[in-house]
Design an enzyme around this catalytic site. Structure first.
Site, PDB file in Angstrom:
ATOM      1  CB  THR A 233      -0.933   0.033   1.226  1.00  0.00           C
ATOM      2  OG1 THR A 233      -1.495   1.348   1.350  1.00  0.00           O
ATOM      3  CG2 THR A 233      -0.192  -0.303   2.513  1.00  0.00           C
ATOM      4  CB  SER A 268      -3.700   1.535  10.502  1.00  0.00           C
ATOM      5  OG  SER A 268      -3.444   0.707   9.376  1.00  0.00           O
ATOM      6  CE1 TYR A 270      -3.905  -3.622   4.538  1.00  0.00           C
ATOM      7  CE2 TYR A 270      -3.779  -1.227   4.603  1.00  0.00           C
ATOM      8  CZ  TYR A 270      -3.774  -2.405   3.889  1.00  0.00           C
ATOM      9  OH  TYR A 270      -3.621  -2.377   2.532  1.00  0.00           O
ATOM     10  CG  HIS A 271      -1.533   1.651   6.515  1.00  0.00           C
ATOM     11  ND1 HIS A 271      -2.690   2.065   7.130  1.00  0.00           N
ATOM     12  CD2 HIS A 271      -1.685   1.927   5.202  1.00  0.00           C
ATOM     13  CE1 HIS A 271      -3.505   2.575   6.216  1.00  0.00           C
ATOM     14  NE2 HIS A 271      -2.931   2.511   5.038  1.00  0.00           N
ATOM     15  CE  LYS A 274      -1.471  -5.009   2.563  1.00  0.00           C
ATOM     16  NZ  LYS A 274      -1.648  -6.083   1.566  1.00  0.00           N
ATOM     17  CE1 TYR A 344     -12.866   5.939   9.394  1.00  0.00           C
ATOM     18  CE2 TYR A 344     -12.458   5.573   7.066  1.00  0.00           C
ATOM     19  CZ  TYR A 344     -13.061   5.201   8.244  1.00  0.00           C
ATOM     20  OH  TYR A 344     -13.869   4.090   8.284  1.00  0.00           O
TER      21      TYR A 344
END
Lengths: 374, 374
Positions: A233, A268, A270-271, A274, A344
């Site tokens: 990402t 985050s 999630y990030h 990655k 956001y």
């Protein structure tokens, strides 16, 4: 949940089962009413099909940060096939092929003549059930999707249902399908999901990091010439106050200079997962010579590609909720129903958006195009 | 193994049990022969002791890369104690306190007057069994170590046996002990171990990353003022051809300048796990205001500290094998027995070595000293 996903699926449907309750609205293609399916060890191969329809190209657009060697124009095949044997189609495994980007990619590659296998635990559909969410577009089961694709195009996409965190399962898929390339979308891909609570943060990092580690080990062990295309990402880079370079940056400091990995600043869990993946991949490229392209793409939006619009049973999902809905999809749906846009942060963010069916002219995108379309 | 470690330990030893078969060789301190132990929910509190011996300081030397706020000189205590209540000793949880660095640190802090709890799954001892390795110095069980410490100094170190990847267990330890600071050594710490095979690579990253994530969530949820001191490694930085800065570097690029995380280049799955940890910690410092010091120290060597040399049952481990033996320990033992030195790579590496009992004058080390000794 983890236990559920570590169990590979094996399915056998009796011949009296009718997969499609409704006839195809656009193509009037007759779908099969007798077939045998076995997943996991025996992939989805025995569909009867009628009808064929050619499609055009679909590509998930991305900026690419090549972490190792340049992407090969003609990926060498494995030990059982000659590297120069152009008569046999290249075999591409799409991990996460039931998801938003994965489904469009799998159909595109199949349509282009590649032998395609989808590997997916289907956990994305479980998230919908658990959170009370759903795609705005009605999406068919993966089984019906693939039956429909076979019926329309005559092309078979193999199916392996299981969790890539389960290395025994992943090994079976590699040894059965023998991929020349792996496109890896098989990760929990929502930043908001990863921030809901501890359990989901841990799930996200464990699932993504261990899944990708297993893919790297499977390539090393079973298909060392296999090329990995891994989805990351843009968010790995955060928002630095200097230009973002792809993968590496040359730094001069105290009289010396070196070219080093571009600093990452994820925002985050999630990030961060990655970023962890990117670091692991970069290491295996150096240590083992893994052939990998680590794509750090922006937000993808839209639904239709040439392939997914062939039939309603091939429709892609359209997420518009606050957890999985990508920004533009969500904004469009909210605007349509008069709901305030859910932004956001402070609303000042600027991001690149990619339409799922459009080929862009960015050089980095060409890495992916070049690899698969050459 | 993962299953084993997710089960917290609960121990009750009958009063007829004698913990020490041999009398103390140096101090002639009489060890207890009646006591009750409960671990996990009810920590190790009821030892009867006789004898007391004061010790001096021991510090694990380290370079420090502070990822967030400056280390506080006087860490505030939790909700149940006044921030300025200097009459009560600060409470320090040492995760991995049965290991090489953890054991020396726990004894040092206890000797300095801190209330100390050790949290450990004891999996390091399992690794020895599985790989057929062992410490050159005979080491006592954690239970006997703590009984001996109590007998000699009168000081109690609480003991929680369990896996920090098990959040229920970790929550219990936080709610029971209520730490003001956590020193986190509780990770698989060998690069060679992480490179043995896939299973151990995955174990290393899962254990280290998820364990640290759980610690971060536990601090956020239960002890938000608690200061985390996390052990990383110099190896996170790799060997760049520019000076290594602590944590951040200012980069000018295409006419703009920003101070960004120093690029990491880890060279094993173990080192990568530490990079992942550092990224996760840095994010939680920004997002939640976690108070953390991320130490990226060099190789530690040696055995004796003022505390571990008080009694043979307090001896620290000396690893000299190819998996867990740190360089200098291994070289010394190999030289002593006439075995060729086992050098990894080409033998041209240069590294900083820290003696476990020595206080260095490096500013970064003072972060740790300042925090605990002020």
């Amino acid at each position: 949940m983890a236990h559920l996903m570590s169990t590979s699926c094996s399915i056998k449907i009796s011949s009296s089962y009718r997969p499609c309750g409704q006839p195809l609205s656009q193509d009037r293609t007759v779908l099969p009413n007798s077939f045998t399916i076995k997943t996991s060890k025996s992939p989805f191969k025995r569909l009867v099909s009628k009808g064929h329809r050619a499609g055009r190209s679909c590509v998930v657009l991305a900026t690419a940060a090549s972490v190792s060697k340049e992407v090969s124009a003609n990926p060498r095949s494995g030990s059982d096939r000659s590297p120069n044997d152009s008569s046999k189609p290249q075999r591409v495994m799409v991990i996460g092929g039931d998801g938003y980007c994965g489904w469009a990619t799998a159909l595109h590659l199949s349509n282009k003549g590649y032998e395609v296998a989808i590997v997916d635990s289907l956990v994305r559909r479980l998230f919908d059930h658990q959170l009370g969410l759903g795609s705005l577009t009605p999406i068919s089961s993966i089984h019906n999707r693939l039956r429909c694709w076979k019926a329309i195009t005559g092309k078979t996409i193999e199916l392996y249902i299981g969790d890539i965190c389960d290395f025994e399962f992943l090994s079976e898929t590699f040894n059965s399908f023998e991929p020349d390339a792996v496109v890896h979308f098989g990760e929990q891909r929502s930043a908001p999901y990863s921030m809901i609570d501890r359990s989901r943060a841990v799930f996200t990092q464990k699932n993504n990091v261990i899944g990708t580690l297993n893919v790297l080990f499977a390539i090393k062990e079973f298909r060392e010439e296999c090329h990995l295309v891994k989805l990351g990402t843009m968010g790995e880079y955060g928002t630095p106050n200097i230009d973002i370079e792809e993968g590496y940056i040359t730094i001069s400091h105290n009289g010396r200079t070196d070219t080093l990995p571009y600093p990452k600043q994820a925002s985050s869990f999630y990030h961060l997962s990655k970023v962890h993946d990117s670091n692991n991949i970069a290491f295996t490229c150096k240590a083992w010579g893994i052939r990998a392209t680590d794509l750090n793409q922006g937000v993808v939006y839209g639904v239709k590609t040439d392939e997914t619009s062939m039939h309603e049973q091939l429709y892609n999902r359209l997420d518009y909720d606050g957890v999985f809905g990508t920004a533009l999809n969500r904004f469009c749906v909210q605007a349509a129903v008069g709901h305030p846009l859910t932004v956001y942060g402070k609303g000042g963010q600027v991001s690149v958006l990619f339409q799922i069916s459009t080929k862009a002219s960015m050089p980095s995108t060409f890495c992916l195009l070049f690899h698969f379309d050459k």
